[in-house]
Motif scaffolding. Sequence first.
Motif, PDB file in Angstrom:
ATOM      1  N   MET A  39       1.192  -1.396   0.078  1.00  0.00           N
ATOM      2  CA  MET A  39      -0.007  -0.046   0.015  1.00  0.00           C
ATOM      3  C   MET A  39       0.845   1.224  -0.033  1.00  0.00           C
ATOM      4  SD  MET A  39      -3.224   0.127   2.333  1.00  0.00           S
ATOM      5  CE  MET A  39      -4.553  -1.120   2.255  1.00  0.00           C
ATOM      6  N   ASN A  40       0.383   2.336  -0.873  1.00  0.00           N
ATOM      7  CA  ASN A  40       1.216   3.626  -0.791  1.00  0.00           C
ATOM      8  C   ASN A  40       0.612   4.453   0.305  1.00  0.00           C
ATOM      9  OD1 ASN A  40      -0.742   5.148  -1.867  1.00  0.00           O
ATOM     10  ND2 ASN A  40      -0.555   4.296  -3.782  1.00  0.00           N
ATOM     11  N   PRO A  41       1.481   5.410   0.851  1.00  0.00           N
ATOM     12  CA  PRO A  41       0.769   6.221   1.579  1.00  0.00           C
ATOM     13  C   PRO A  41      -0.382   6.924   1.580  1.00  0.00           C
ATOM     14  CG  PRO A  41       3.312   6.846   1.078  1.00  0.00           C
ATOM     15  CD  PRO A  41       2.735   5.853   0.067  1.00  0.00           C
ATOM     16  N   ILE A  42      -0.767   7.246   0.323  1.00  0.00           N
ATOM     17  CA  ILE A  42      -2.176   7.714   0.076  1.00  0.00           C
ATOM     18  C   ILE A  42      -3.111   6.695   0.359  1.00  0.00           C
ATOM     19  CG2 ILE A  42      -3.679   8.594  -1.527  1.00  0.00           C
ATOM     20  CD1 ILE A  42      -1.243  10.101  -2.773  1.00  0.00           C
ATOM     21  N   GLU A  43      -3.152   5.408   0.041  1.00  0.00           N
ATOM     22  CA  GLU A  43      -3.955   4.505   0.271  1.00  0.00           C
ATOM     23  C   GLU A  43      -4.256   4.226   1.847  1.00  0.00           C
ATOM     24  OE1 GLU A  43      -3.509   1.319  -3.458  1.00  0.00           O
ATOM     25  OE2 GLU A  43      -1.878   1.450  -2.042  1.00  0.00           O
ATOM     26  N   VAL A  44      -3.040   4.263   2.408  1.00  0.00           N
ATOM     27  CA  VAL A  44      -3.021   4.321   3.898  1.00  0.00           C
ATOM     28  C   VAL A  44      -4.116   5.341   4.543  1.00  0.00           C
ATOM     29  CG1 VAL A  44      -1.820   4.204   6.117  1.00  0.00           C
ATOM     30  CG2 VAL A  44      -0.693   2.763   4.106  1.00  0.00           C
ATOM     31  N   THR A  45      -3.619   6.557   3.872  1.00  0.00           N
ATOM     32  CA  THR A  45      -4.324   7.535   4.434  1.00  0.00           C
ATOM     33  C   THR A  45      -6.137   7.618   4.220  1.00  0.00           C
ATOM     34  OG1 THR A  45      -2.484   9.162   4.111  1.00  0.00           O
ATOM     35  CG2 THR A  45      -4.618  10.177   4.399  1.00  0.00           C
ATOM     36  N   ILE A  46      -6.388   7.102   3.115  1.00  0.00           N
ATOM     37  CA  ILE A  46      -7.764   7.437   2.678  1.00  0.00           C
ATOM     38  C   ILE A  46      -8.585   6.074   3.265  1.00  0.00           C
ATOM     39  CG2 ILE A  46      -7.494   8.776   0.868  1.00  0.00           C
ATOM     40  CD1 ILE A  46      -7.818   6.626  -1.150  1.00  0.00           C
ATOM     41  N   GLY A  58     -10.496   3.104   4.642  1.00  0.00           N
ATOM     42  CA  GLY A  58     -11.648   3.215   5.672  1.00  0.00           C
ATOM     43  C   GLY A  58     -12.567   4.282   5.470  1.00  0.00           C
ATOM     44  N   GLY A  59     -12.298   5.248   4.509  1.00  0.00           N
ATOM     45  CA  GLY A  59     -13.245   6.364   4.018  1.00  0.00           C
ATOM     46  C   GLY A  59     -13.820   6.274   2.838  1.00  0.00           C
ATOM     47  N   VAL A  60     -13.233   5.754   2.143  1.00  0.00           N
ATOM     48  CA  VAL A  60     -13.466   5.209   0.622  1.00  0.00           C
ATOM     49  C   VAL A  60     -13.792   3.726   0.338  1.00  0.00           C
ATOM     50  CG1 VAL A  60     -12.982   7.399  -0.424  1.00  0.00           C
ATOM     51  CG2 VAL A  60     -11.312   5.431  -0.463  1.00  0.00           C
ATOM     52  N   LYS A  61     -14.563   3.217  -0.532  1.00  0.00           N
ATOM     53  CA  LYS A  61     -14.784   1.939  -0.851  1.00  0.00           C
ATOM     54  C   LYS A  61     -13.693   1.476  -1.607  1.00  0.00           C
ATOM     55  CE  LYS A  61     -19.996   1.972  -0.767  1.00  0.00           C
ATOM     56  NZ  LYS A  61     -21.142   1.827  -1.517  1.00  0.00           N
ATOM     57  N   GLN A  62     -13.465   0.205  -1.418  1.00  0.00           N
ATOM     58  CA  GLN A  62     -12.283  -0.481  -2.302  1.00  0.00           C
ATOM     59  C   GLN A  62     -13.254  -1.216  -3.290  1.00  0.00           C
ATOM     60  OE1 GLN A  62      -9.545  -3.160  -0.381  1.00  0.00           O
ATOM     61  NE2 GLN A  62      -8.467  -3.536  -2.277  1.00  0.00           N
ATOM     62  N   THR A  63     -13.153  -0.791  -4.483  1.00  0.00           N
ATOM     63  CA  THR A  63     -14.129  -0.790  -5.859  1.00  0.00           C
ATOM     64  C   THR A  63     -13.370  -2.154  -6.139  1.00  0.00           C
ATOM     65  OG1 THR A  63     -13.172   0.835  -7.007  1.00  0.00           O
ATOM     66  CG2 THR A  63     -15.180   1.312  -5.874  1.00  0.00           C
TER      67      THR A  63
END
Length: 90
Positions: free
Chosen positions: A1-8, A10-15
């Motif tokens: 996972m990159n840093p942005i994926e870690v940041t977001i 839980g807040g957006v759906k993994q599509t």
Amino acid sequence: MNPIEVTIQGGVKQTTCKYSPFKSNLVGALIYFKNEFQQFTGSFKECGARNAILQRMRQQQNNTTTTPSKSLSVIPASAGNHAQALAYHG
């Protein structure tokens, strides 16, 4: 996972990412569709909007010169998908 994926996370759906044999055969390449329409606002813009808001919150927390009365502000310059995503995550 990159840093942005870690940041977001839980807040957006993994599509899902769905392979299209028809389109792949049509163009002679592997074609996949990323189903971002499954996000709450129906757009991929949610990932960027959530990341922008969280970055702004971190900046505000790290800024010791900001007076406590100043609040977090994020103002979209659009009335489209990005504005909807900012409103949803903000």
